[in-house]
Design a protein around this motif. Sequence first.
Motif, PDB file in Angstrom:
ATOM      1  N   ALA A   1      16.363  62.002  -1.251  1.00 53.26           N
ATOM      2  CA  ALA A   1      16.935  61.789   0.085  1.00 53.26           C
ATOM      3  C   ALA A   1      16.367  60.562   0.786  1.00 53.26           C
ATOM      4  O   ALA A   1      16.731  60.299   1.939  1.00 53.26           O
ATOM      5  CB  ALA A   1      16.693  63.031   0.940  1.00 53.26           C
TER       6      ALA A   1
ATOM      7  N   GLY B   1      18.471  59.351  -6.228  1.00 57.43           N
ATOM      8  CA  GLY B   1      18.961  59.008  -4.907  1.00 57.43           C
ATOM      9  C   GLY B   1      19.763  57.720  -4.890  1.00 57.43           C
ATOM     10  O   GLY B   1      20.514  57.468  -3.938  1.00 57.43           O
TER      11      GLY B   1
ATOM     12  N   LEU C   1      23.539  64.653  -4.652  1.00 59.22           N
ATOM     13  CA  LEU C   1      22.577  65.590  -4.065  1.00 59.22           C
ATOM     14  C   LEU C   1      22.778  67.044  -4.500  1.00 59.22           C
ATOM     15  O   LEU C   1      21.798  67.764  -4.691  1.00 59.22           O
ATOM     16  CB  LEU C   1      22.603  65.491  -2.537  1.00 59.22           C
TER      17      LEU C   1
ATOM     18  N   GLY D   1      24.644  60.260  -1.654  1.00 59.52           N
ATOM     19  CA  GLY D   1      24.793  61.684  -1.373  1.00 59.52           C
ATOM     20  C   GLY D   1      25.643  62.432  -2.373  1.00 59.52           C
ATOM     21  O   GLY D   1      25.553  63.660  -2.461  1.00 59.52           O
TER      22      GLY D   1
END
Length: 231
Positions: free
Chosen positions: A116, A177, A184, A181
């Motif tokens: 993140a 990362g 994720l 996103g």
Amino acid sequence: MTLRIIRHRRAYSESVSSSLSPRRDARRNHERLLAEAKQLFAERGIDAPLDELAVRAGVGAGTVYRHFPNRDALVRELYDAAVTDLREFAPQFLAAETGWKAIELWLDLVSGWLVASPHLPAVMRRVAELDPTHRPGTEFAPMMDAVVSRAKAEATLRQDVTAVDLSIMVDMLGSLGQYGGAYLPYWRRQLAVMLDGLRARPDLTPLPGEGQAFDEFHDMSHAKGSSPAPR
């Protein structure tokens, strides 16, 4: 007399509130600038224009430079904030019910944090260039060694794994990362594969060679991507 006291207290309260309001605004601006800098550096690199940072944060360019006199000051604060995050993780690893649970937490929490935080690799490299003697990451070596030793003593972690091996795995997982996103929801698939490979069992293939020293790993991880790989 009572009415006079009430008026005095009200005036004092309003004065204090008025003096605190600019401080609150300044703190909010500071936090907004840090949050937007993380996103900007992740998207456009560490040398992205600070004028764009001001636009994203909804402040004037002068506000950026009041909080951070130059880019290096901003980068250094982002780095030190990351070190603070790691310090907050450490007690959880040491307080885990078992050594194996500490290993699971280590890989899960720190890898997820890196996934993140795609701005961090560039921040780490820049701080290493600015001040090679600033090496707070080395303070975590005793904690990591203690976790590894505990899991080995319980015979849950394979005996040839080192703390640096686990740190490399965290880096590998954290690098996911770079996909943004979209990945994720899936990165823990790779975590599960790694955890299975770390478990002690009788049919293991021994790891080749000796593990890397922590100091060498620390310097390497802060310099990754800064020079082409040897051919």
